[in-house]
Scaffold this active site. Structure first.
Site, mmCIF file in Angstrom:
data_model
loop_
_atom_site.group_PDB
_atom_site.id
_atom_site.type_symbol
_atom_site.label_atom_id
_atom_site.label_comp_id
_atom_site.label_asym_id
_atom_site.label_seq_id
_atom_site.Cartn_x
_atom_site.Cartn_y
_atom_site.Cartn_z
ATOM 1 N N TYR A 169 0.835 -1.199 0.000
ATOM 2 C CA TYR A 169 0.000 0.000 0.000
ATOM 3 C C TYR A 169 0.875 1.256 0.000
ATOM 4 O O TYR A 169 0.654 2.197 -0.774
ATOM 5 C CB TYR A 169 -0.923 -0.016 1.219
ATOM 6 N N TYR A 170 1.882 1.264 0.859
ATOM 7 C CA TYR A 170 2.774 2.419 0.917
ATOM 8 C C TYR A 170 3.527 2.623 -0.390
ATOM 9 O O TYR A 170 3.749 3.764 -0.826
ATOM 10 C CB TYR A 170 3.736 2.296 2.101
#
Lengths: 214, 214
Positions: free
Chosen positions: A129-130
């Site tokens: 996600y990051y």
């Protein structure tokens, strides 16, 4: 401004469109993916366009017509696979940037995540996600748009306090979603936030003042 | 040149390190993820460094020391999840770019995928993979490196012919892996490929000539 909120069915998105609807300086158009989401928003007297971030840049541009600012607060969420992280959180964000460029919308606010700009501080359990947020933010910074990238800490559902800390580098913290939504709204016309990216957590400075101190 | 091959245990990677080992103009160092992969390569008289693309930029830079060119031909493959597509094919590639910048390696060749530069032509069943390649390529183009991005068509295991078609925009096609490896090697010092990105399929022009016609 006339603001397109992309991801208007999300938790920050819902707060944001309601606050913008009641704001005298701005008008709002909500972009959502499903007709039933649109119906719920229309009942709250909010203008809606239905478009999916997996569609084309042209489709997203069509949804954005008439607006002069875009807030991207969409996310594929925790219930879908990482294929959607790539296709929504990263490519969907960049397609929205390209849609803005296509029809001449200059103002663009991205809702990112705290410390997304520093790979060494990405949340251990949320690395993909990051990564998606990191590259979406990079692409926005390299665009021609008048961007602001807001990277809030852990999101809380409690009422906002109107008091924040905003800075280039805050290692961790939390913030009520309502304060994130109000920080977005204050940023829309605060020129000191143009071409800026910042971490955002609960704090002790009024939102408007904190944004002028960036 | 002294070439670091990242992804030396892959199918193109294996061909490439063997061809470079036997090439009089170049020397090769293979970067692989596992000790057992390293042992197999060392038995073939190939210098190896063990590093994983999920490690830090500094670790990758350490593996690249002594080299003056990098070929990135790594991929997470079809057996892992899209989390690895994000963390290897995209972020691992960009960390390798950053490692090159960190220790002053200028020459960088990226093995991408045919039509990765045109979202509308991404392979329907491989959209997340294409998204990862697209953004890795974008980040390389925006770097300070002397890059070449090679986007081969469908990869075949049959022997190479030495004959290719290379151009900015080839809609589809296939090519033996051996011809991809030889195109990489010819590109290393062919200045006409510097700062160029091209699709690559089997064709009827000798590799060296095709590269001078780009």
């Amino acid at each position: 401004m006339n603001v397109l909120v992309v991801g208007a069915n999300g938790q920050v998105g819902k707060l944001l469109v309601n606050l913008l609807r009641d704001n005298k300086e701005h008008t709002v158009k909500a972009m959502v993916r499903k007709e039933e989401q649109a119906d719920a928003l229309k009942k709250m007297d909010i203008e809606v366009s239905v478009a999916c971030l997996e569609q084309s840049v042209e489709d997203i541009a069509q949804a954005a017509r008439g607006c002069n600012a875009i807030v991207f607060t969409a996310g594929s969420g925790r219930l879908t696979g990482y294929d959607k992280t790539l296709l929504i959180d990263l490519d969907g964000a960049v397609k929205t940037i390209e849609a803005a460029e296509l029809i001449g919308i200059k103002r663009f606010i991205m809702v990112s995540a705290i410390q997304a700009h520093r790979r060494e501080n990405w949340h251990e359990k949320m690395l993909p996600y990051y990564a998606a947020k990191y590259y979406a933010d990079k692409m926005l910074e390299q665009s021609e748009l008048t961007y602001t990238i807001i990277r809030p800490g852990g999101l809380l559902n409690e009422p906002g306090t109107g008091m924040i800390t905003a800075a280039d580098d805050i290692r961790s913290g939390k913030i009520p979603r309502e304060d994130v939504a109000n920080t977005i709204i204050q940023s829309l016309t605060e020129e000191n936030t143009y071409y800026q990216s910042f971490d955002l957590v609960a704090g002790n400075v009024p939102i408007r003042k904190a944004l002028t101190l960036l």
